[in-house]
Scaffold this active site. Sequence first.
Site, PDB file in Angstrom:
ATOM      1  N   VAL A   1      30.561  52.099 -52.036  1.00 24.68           N
ATOM      2  CA  VAL A   1      31.840  52.347 -52.910  1.00 24.68           C
ATOM      3  C   VAL A   1      32.671  53.666 -53.057  1.00 24.68           C
ATOM      4  O   VAL A   1      33.388  53.664 -52.742  1.00 24.68           O
ATOM      5  CB  VAL A   1      31.373  51.628 -54.210  1.00 24.68           C
ATOM      6  CG1 VAL A   1      32.624  51.936 -55.397  1.00 24.68           C
ATOM      7  CG2 VAL A   1      31.379  49.555 -54.514  1.00 24.68           C
ATOM      8  N   GLU A   2      31.545  54.226 -53.364  1.00 18.07           N
ATOM      9  CA  GLU A   2      32.060  55.975 -53.624  1.00 18.07           C
ATOM     10  C   GLU A   2      32.803  56.432 -53.047  1.00 18.07           C
ATOM     11  O   GLU A   2      33.512  56.720 -52.664  1.00 18.07           O
ATOM     12  CB  GLU A   2      30.394  56.574 -54.462  1.00 18.07           C
ATOM     13  CG  GLU A   2      30.619  56.170 -55.960  1.00 18.07           C
ATOM     14  CD  GLU A   2      31.485  55.942 -56.648  1.00 18.07           C
ATOM     15  OE1 GLU A   2      32.594  57.409 -56.481  1.00 18.07           O
ATOM     16  OE2 GLU A   2      30.984  56.193 -57.884  1.00 18.07           O
ATOM     17  N   THR A   3      31.848  56.563 -51.104  1.00 21.94           N
ATOM     18  CA  THR A   3      32.038  57.136 -50.397  1.00 21.94           C
ATOM     19  C   THR A   3      32.296  56.780 -48.776  1.00 21.94           C
ATOM     20  O   THR A   3      32.304  56.367 -47.687  1.00 21.94           O
ATOM     21  CB  THR A   3      31.101  58.407 -50.572  1.00 21.94           C
ATOM     22  OG1 THR A   3      29.520  57.751 -50.025  1.00 21.94           O
ATOM     23  CG2 THR A   3      31.395  59.177 -51.179  1.00 21.94           C
TER      24      THR A   3
END
Length: 193
Positions: free
Chosen positions: A61-63
Amino acid sequence: MKFFRKKRVFALLLFLFVVFLFYNTRLLGTWMYPIKYEKDIRVSATNYNVDPFLIAAIIRVETNFNPEKTSRKGAIGLMQLMPDTAQWIVEKADYADKTVHSLERPDVNIEVGAWYLNSLYQQFDSNRIAVLAAYNAGPGNARKWLSSGIWDGTLKNIDKIPFGETRHYIQRVMYYYNKYVKLYDEELGPRTT
């Protein structure tokens, strides 16, 4: 006549390929939902007693497993750690000062992020959903929502979280978490906390 024969052969091959993909849903699933840095995730998850699938889902989700990503707010690396948070972790975990300057390295970022997740699990009584809220919005905000009764810490009631970004973040992480558990349960290792 040759044209129609080629079309039929192509259609048959396409059909067989589609049947193979749907028959082998695990192959299709791992292609659609890959996990990179499995060894680093496994080691850090074990070191800090954190679920490896949760680490993988947060990274996705983050990267999307891009270690060079930096957010507009300045978060660094795979797990998008804020420099201030990373500095706090380095002090609390007694890491070497150079750790903060190595957050772009996937192994370091995952290690520091796993330590932070473990810390959040301790702060939020092992409530995975509250941990995710704290990871995204900060522990102070999550604590305030829980202590004031705005939110009860459950996935069922995340619509009560005042930050739309945090609600969406939790939903996305849990979506990938569930996918990873289903696809990689035997490969990535046992789930914890």
